[in-house]
Write a protein that holds these residues in place. Structure first.
Motif, PDB file in Angstrom:
ATOM      1  N   SER A   4       1.892   0.442  11.724  1.00 39.25           N
ATOM      2  CA  SER A   4       1.109   0.791  12.902  1.00 39.25           C
ATOM      3  C   SER A   4      -0.277   1.301  12.510  1.00 39.25           C
ATOM      4  O   SER A   4      -1.275   0.960  13.141  1.00 39.25           O
ATOM      5  N   ARG A   5      -0.345   2.102  11.464  1.00 45.87           N
ATOM      6  CA  ARG A   5      -1.641   2.664  11.045  1.00 45.87           C
ATOM      7  C   ARG A   5      -2.570   1.597  10.488  1.00 45.87           C
ATOM      8  O   ARG A   5      -3.747   1.563  10.833  1.00 45.87           O
ATOM      9  N   VAL A   6      -2.071   0.713   9.632  1.00 44.54           N
ATOM     10  CA  VAL A   6      -2.968  -0.296   9.060  1.00 44.54           C
ATOM     11  C   VAL A   6      -3.295  -1.398  10.069  1.00 44.54           C
ATOM     12  O   VAL A   6      -4.310  -2.073   9.944  1.00 44.54           O
ATOM     13  N   ALA A   7      -2.447  -1.551  11.091  1.00 48.00           N
ATOM     14  CA  ALA A   7      -2.709  -2.557  12.122  1.00 48.00           C
ATOM     15  C   ALA A   7      -3.943  -2.218  12.944  1.00 48.00           C
ATOM     16  O   ALA A   7      -4.482  -3.084  13.638  1.00 48.00           O
ATOM     17  N   SER A   8      -4.412  -0.991  12.857  1.00 45.41           N
ATOM     18  CA  SER A   8      -5.621  -0.616  13.593  1.00 45.41           C
ATOM     19  C   SER A   8      -6.881  -1.137  12.917  1.00 45.41           C
ATOM     20  O   SER A   8      -7.959  -1.120  13.515  1.00 45.41           O
ATOM     21  N   HIS A   9      -6.758  -1.627  11.696  1.00 47.07           N
ATOM     22  CA  HIS A   9      -7.919  -2.174  10.980  1.00 47.07           C
ATOM     23  C   HIS A   9      -8.114  -3.639  11.369  1.00 47.07           C
ATOM     24  O   HIS A   9      -7.229  -4.471  11.106  1.00 47.07           O
ATOM     25  N   ARG A  15      -5.698  -7.304  10.820  1.00 49.03           N
ATOM     26  CA  ARG A  15      -5.248  -8.196  11.898  1.00 49.03           C
ATOM     27  C   ARG A  15      -5.765  -9.616  11.647  1.00 49.03           C
ATOM     28  O   ARG A  15      -5.029 -10.582  11.797  1.00 49.03           O
ATOM     29  N   ALA A  16      -7.019  -9.732  11.242  1.00 48.85           N
ATOM     30  CA  ALA A  16      -7.598 -11.052  10.978  1.00 48.85           C
ATOM     31  C   ALA A  16      -6.906 -11.728   9.791  1.00 48.85           C
ATOM     32  O   ALA A  16      -6.635 -12.929   9.825  1.00 48.85           O
ATOM     33  N   ALA A  17      -6.603 -10.956   8.759  1.00 50.72           N
ATOM     34  CA  ALA A  17      -5.971 -11.516   7.566  1.00 50.72           C
ATOM     35  C   ALA A  17      -4.567 -12.047   7.862  1.00 50.72           C
ATOM     36  O   ALA A  17      -4.125 -13.026   7.266  1.00 50.72           O
ATOM     37  N   MET A  35       0.816  -1.192   0.000  1.00 51.42           N
ATOM     38  CA  MET A  35       0.000   0.000   0.000  1.00 51.42           C
ATOM     39  C   MET A  35       0.860   1.256   0.000  1.00 51.42           C
ATOM     40  O   MET A  35       0.551   2.197  -0.690  1.00 51.42           O
ATOM     41  N   LEU A  36       1.875   1.222   0.811  1.00 48.46           N
ATOM     42  CA  LEU A  36       2.729   2.400   0.970  1.00 48.46           C
ATOM     43  C   LEU A  36       3.397   2.757  -0.348  1.00 48.46           C
ATOM     44  O   LEU A  36       3.351   3.903  -0.786  1.00 48.46           O
ATOM     45  N   ASP A  37       4.013   1.783  -0.977  1.00 50.95           N
ATOM     46  CA  ASP A  37       4.711   2.048  -2.231  1.00 50.95           C
ATOM     47  C   ASP A  37       3.740   2.410  -3.359  1.00 50.95           C
ATOM     48  O   ASP A  37       4.113   3.108  -4.292  1.00 50.95           O
ATOM     49  N   ALA A  80      -7.192  -6.059   1.824  1.00 49.15           N
ATOM     50  CA  ALA A  80      -6.858  -6.725   0.554  1.00 49.15           C
ATOM     51  C   ALA A  80      -5.340  -6.887   0.424  1.00 49.15           C
ATOM     52  O   ALA A  80      -4.859  -7.936  -0.008  1.00 49.15           O
ATOM     53  N   ALA A  81      -4.591  -5.867   0.801  1.00 50.49           N
ATOM     54  CA  ALA A  81      -3.131  -5.954   0.744  1.00 50.49           C
ATOM     55  C   ALA A  81      -2.623  -7.034   1.693  1.00 50.49           C
ATOM     56  O   ALA A  81      -1.724  -7.804   1.349  1.00 50.49           O
ATOM     57  N   ALA A  82      -3.209  -7.110   2.885  1.00 48.14           N
ATOM     58  CA  ALA A  82      -2.797  -8.129   3.858  1.00 48.14           C
ATOM     59  C   ALA A  82      -3.118  -9.528   3.349  1.00 48.14           C
ATOM     60  O   ALA A  82      -2.319 -10.452   3.518  1.00 48.14           O
ATOM     61  N   LEU A  83      -4.261  -9.690   2.719  1.00 45.78           N
ATOM     62  CA  LEU A  83      -4.654 -11.005   2.195  1.00 45.78           C
ATOM     63  C   LEU A  83      -3.762 -11.447   1.040  1.00 45.78           C
ATOM     64  O   LEU A  83      -3.590 -12.643   0.811  1.00 45.78           O
ATOM     65  N   SER A  84      -3.185 -10.501   0.325  1.00 48.14           N
ATOM     66  CA  SER A  84      -2.344 -10.856  -0.826  1.00 48.14           C
ATOM     67  C   SER A  84      -0.860 -10.886  -0.487  1.00 48.14           C
ATOM     68  O   SER A  84      -0.023 -11.074  -1.365  1.00 48.14           O
TER      69      SER A  84
END
Length: 180
Positions: free
Chosen positions: A42-47, A51-53, A1-3, A16-20
């Motif tokens: 840290s920011r995306v970990a709040s979703h 975390r589930a993915a 996501m960042l890049d 979606a990024a975590a699942l892939s």
């Protein structure tokens, strides 16, 4: 996501990024240790979806034959709650910021110490206050405060904690069951 320049606040895109995620080669990716990558994590970990993915992926990694060493803010409470050895490693925000600042500036990244300290404090607040898997010390984790320890002393202290936990669990340092 960042890049890709995606919005880190977009929970669906982050999930979606975590699942892939493909973990092959992550260990050698220095990009993951950069300042903006830590902030983004840290920011995306709040979703909760992120975390589930990642939960099963992280749990499978932790359960690999021979064991694993994991570092993170919810490892002892969520990812590996039954781990034989748990350390809650900390230091004051000022010391952590100094260490991180030295690491990043040695790599040529331009950052003021005050900005690094603010990053550390902001991330601590966000990670300890999130609803899903907040940063807390597991009840059975050994606190290892490295504020006044150099790298060798911190490593030695961690090694002794892990050795003691393995003895309690009946496992020798080679990962074999001890015979009585």
């Amino acid at each position: 996501m960042l890049d890709a320049g995606q919005d880190l606040g977009d929970a669906a895109a982050a999930e979606a990024a975590a699942l892939s995620l493909d973990i092959v080669g992550l260990a050698d990716n220095l990009r993951l240790t950069e300042r903006d990558a830590g902030e983004a994590a840290s920011r995306v970990a709040s979703h909760p979806g992120v975390r589930a993915a990642l939960l099963k992926l992280q749990q499978d990694f932790a359960a690999q034959p021979g064991g694993a060493v994991l570092d993170g803010r919810d490892i002892g409470t969520v990812i590996a709650p039954n781990a034989a050895a748990k350390l809650y490693v900390t230091a004051t925000p000022e010391v952590r910021a100094e260490r991180r600042w030295k690491q990043l500036t040695a790599r040529g990244q331009d950052i003021a110490f005050a900005d690094m300290l603010e990053d550390i404090r902001r991330r601590d607040e966000r990670d300890s206050g999130r609803d899903s898997a907040p940063m807390v010390q597991a009840e059975d984790a050994v606190l290892l405060d490295t504020t006044d320890l150099g790298i060798e002393a911190a490593f030695d202290a961690a090694r002794r904690i892990v050795e003691a936990a393995r003895v309690r669990a009946g496992v020798d340092l080679a990962g074999q069951i001890q015979r009585s």
